[in-house]
Scaffold this motif. Structure first.
Motif, PDB file in Angstrom:
ATOM      1  N   VAL A  28       7.102  13.052   0.937  1.00 54.81           N
ATOM      2  CA  VAL A  28       5.979  12.257   1.429  1.00 54.81           C
ATOM      3  C   VAL A  28       5.907  10.923   0.692  1.00 54.81           C
ATOM      4  CG1 VAL A  28       3.480  12.106   1.747  1.00 54.81           C
ATOM      5  CG2 VAL A  28       4.641  14.312   2.025  1.00 54.81           C
ATOM      6  N   THR A  29       6.071   9.846   1.425  1.00 52.93           N
ATOM      7  CA  THR A  29       5.766   8.494   0.948  1.00 52.93           C
ATOM      8  C   THR A  29       4.650   7.965   1.831  1.00 52.93           C
ATOM      9  OG1 THR A  29       8.050   8.114   0.237  1.00 52.93           O
ATOM     10  CG2 THR A  29       6.658   6.176   0.522  1.00 52.93           C
TER      11      THR A  29
ATOM     12  N   LEU B 144       0.806  -1.215   0.000  1.00 53.75           N
ATOM     13  CA  LEU B 144       0.000   0.000   0.000  1.00 53.75           C
ATOM     14  C   LEU B 144       0.842   1.269   0.000  1.00 53.75           C
ATOM     15  CD1 LEU B 144      -2.726  -1.089   2.589  1.00 53.75           C
ATOM     16  CD2 LEU B 144      -2.786  -1.293   0.093  1.00 53.75           C
ATOM     17  N   SER B 145       2.141   1.148   0.233  1.00 52.65           N
ATOM     18  CA  SER B 145       3.020   2.316   0.265  1.00 52.65           C
ATOM     19  C   SER B 145       3.156   2.909  -1.143  1.00 52.65           C
ATOM     20  CB  SER B 145       4.394   1.913   0.800  1.00 52.65           C
ATOM     21  OG  SER B 145       5.291   2.997   0.734  1.00 52.65           O
ATOM     22  N   HIS B 146       3.127   4.235  -1.247  1.00 56.18           N
ATOM     23  CA  HIS B 146       3.239   4.885  -2.551  1.00 56.18           C
ATOM     24  C   HIS B 146       3.794   6.301  -2.400  1.00 56.18           C
ATOM     25  CE1 HIS B 146      -0.724   5.828  -0.862  1.00 56.18           C
ATOM     26  NE2 HIS B 146      -0.676   6.962  -1.557  1.00 56.18           N
ATOM     27  N   TRP B 147       4.466   6.728  -3.444  1.00 57.51           N
ATOM     28  CA  TRP B 147       5.088   8.055  -3.474  1.00 57.51           C
ATOM     29  C   TRP B 147       4.027   9.120  -3.714  1.00 57.51           C
ATOM     30  CZ3 TRP B 147       5.459  11.998  -7.078  1.00 57.51           C
ATOM     31  CH2 TRP B 147       6.451  12.966  -6.851  1.00 57.51           C
ATOM     32  N   VAL B 148       4.082  10.211  -2.955  1.00 58.06           N
ATOM     33  CA  VAL B 148       3.183  11.346  -3.144  1.00 58.06           C
ATOM     34  C   VAL B 148       3.945  12.555  -3.662  1.00 58.06           C
ATOM     35  CG1 VAL B 148       1.569  12.937  -2.016  1.00 58.06           C
ATOM     36  CG2 VAL B 148       1.616  10.523  -1.350  1.00 58.06           C
ATOM     37  N   GLU B 149       5.035  12.888  -2.973  1.00 57.82           N
ATOM     38  CA  GLU B 149       5.933  13.959  -3.406  1.00 57.82           C
ATOM     39  C   GLU B 149       7.278  13.719  -2.751  1.00 57.82           C
ATOM     40  OE1 GLU B 149       5.151  17.599  -0.450  1.00 57.82           O
ATOM     41  OE2 GLU B 149       3.408  17.167  -1.716  1.00 57.82           O
ATOM     42  N   GLN B 150       8.219  14.615  -2.974  1.00 59.34           N
ATOM     43  CA  GLN B 150       9.588  14.388  -2.530  1.00 59.34           C
ATOM     44  C   GLN B 150       9.690  14.052  -1.047  1.00 59.34           C
ATOM     45  OE1 GLN B 150      12.264  17.614  -3.379  1.00 59.34           O
ATOM     46  NE2 GLN B 150      14.044  16.599  -2.508  1.00 59.34           N
TER      47      GLN B 150
END
Length: 299
Positions: free
Chosen positions: A289-290, A281-287
């Motif tokens: 924020v993961t 469920l982990s995913h990149w949002v911005e630099q």
């Protein structure tokens, strides 16, 4: 994320499936083989957060449409109109709500709590499903903005509703003021209340699920470290859950590691959902924020 949600959904329905890696004729799509679905199962699938349409591939290669996204009880645009700095995407909010719902008993009429509701996107998702939504926060301005927006929305669309104001009694002669909107399909309550005092306000065993999007530590601020805040607040949240009900929280794993969140959940007596799609469920949002999600179930 869409694939993980689909896997959790199909597994919860007891459907054996085989996922295919390719899309459909070059279009981005999730393709899978499974037995025919019952009407009740199709209704669950219609709540997938990223669903646009579900098709059955016929033997001649034609695609037969089976369903589209579940119709919103209030308005499909309700969750997306209100814009503000740091807002979590409303489709992700639906994803978070789905994870909690799929991990518990899956009742049709749900009583949901967001103990850090901000401007109430999670509550709007619940209201659109005909549920009863309860939200609390200490940010009076955010609560007021959510209240004013919902009031304007309902009046503009000429939807029948009633508004009630009151207060919930807390210990030490304190109280938590609230405003509640009641519609024919469901209700929504906004309360000015600290996260650690929700059990005082609502009592034990009231909610079917709890969802919360923790501050990410970038655009938001917190008066204490998030891990300490979670350790303080989670036991009170668990008290308000029904047996077998689930709590799902999202957070910035760069500032609050997933292993620590799972440890806090376990320490509060929750059964942590782990393995398979729950570990993807982990995913990149911005630099900075993961984002990740942890789900726990009250035994």
């Amino acid at each position: 994320m869409a694939r993980a949600e689909l896997e959790i959904m199909l597994t919860r329905l007891g459907v054996e499936y085989a996922l295919e890696e390719n899309g459909e004729n070059g279009l981005p799509a999730l393709c899978f083989a499974a037995r025919p679905f019952a009407e009740t199962e199709l209704r669950v699938i219609s709540r997938h957060s990223l669903l646009y349409a579900l098709f059955e591939r016929r033997q001649d290669g034609a695609l037969l449409p089976l369903l589209c996204r579940e119709k919103a009880c209030v308005g499909a645009d309700l969750t997306g109109i209100l814009k503000y700095k740091g807002k979590t995407n409303e489709l992700f909010t639906q994803f978070l709500v789905n994870l909690a719902w799929l991990s518990g008993p899956m009742p049709e009429k749900v009583c949901l709590l967001d103990p850090m509701c901000g401007r109430a996107t999670t509550l709007f998702v619940a209201l659109n499903r005909g549920w009863d939504a309860f939200g609390s926060d200490v940010d009076r301005a955010a609560l007021r903005e959510a209240e004013q927006f919902l009031k304007r929305y309902l009046e503009y669309h000429r939807m029948k509703h009633a508004v009630e104001r009151g207060s919930m009694t807390l210990r030490e002669k304190k109280s938590a003021p609230y405003v509640q909107f009641s519609l024919p399909s469901g209700s929504l309550r906004l309360a000015e209340l600290d996260v650690s005092r929700v059990s005082e306000a609502y009592g034990r065993g009231k909610f079917d699920l709890i969802c919360a999007d923790l501050p990410y530590g970038v655009q938001h601020g917190a008066n204490m470290p998030l891990e300490k805040l979670l350790r303080l607040a989670l036991p009170a949240w668990v008290e308000t859950l029904k047996r077998g009900a689930a709590v799902a929280i999202s957070f910035n794993a760069q500032t609050l590691p997933t292993r620590k969140v799972r440890a806090v959940f376990a320490g509060a007596g929750l059964h942590v959902r782990e393995g398979g799609p729950y570990d993807r469920l982990s995913h990149w949002v911005e630099q900075a924020v993961t984002r990740d999600v942890v789900v726990g179930v009250r035994p």
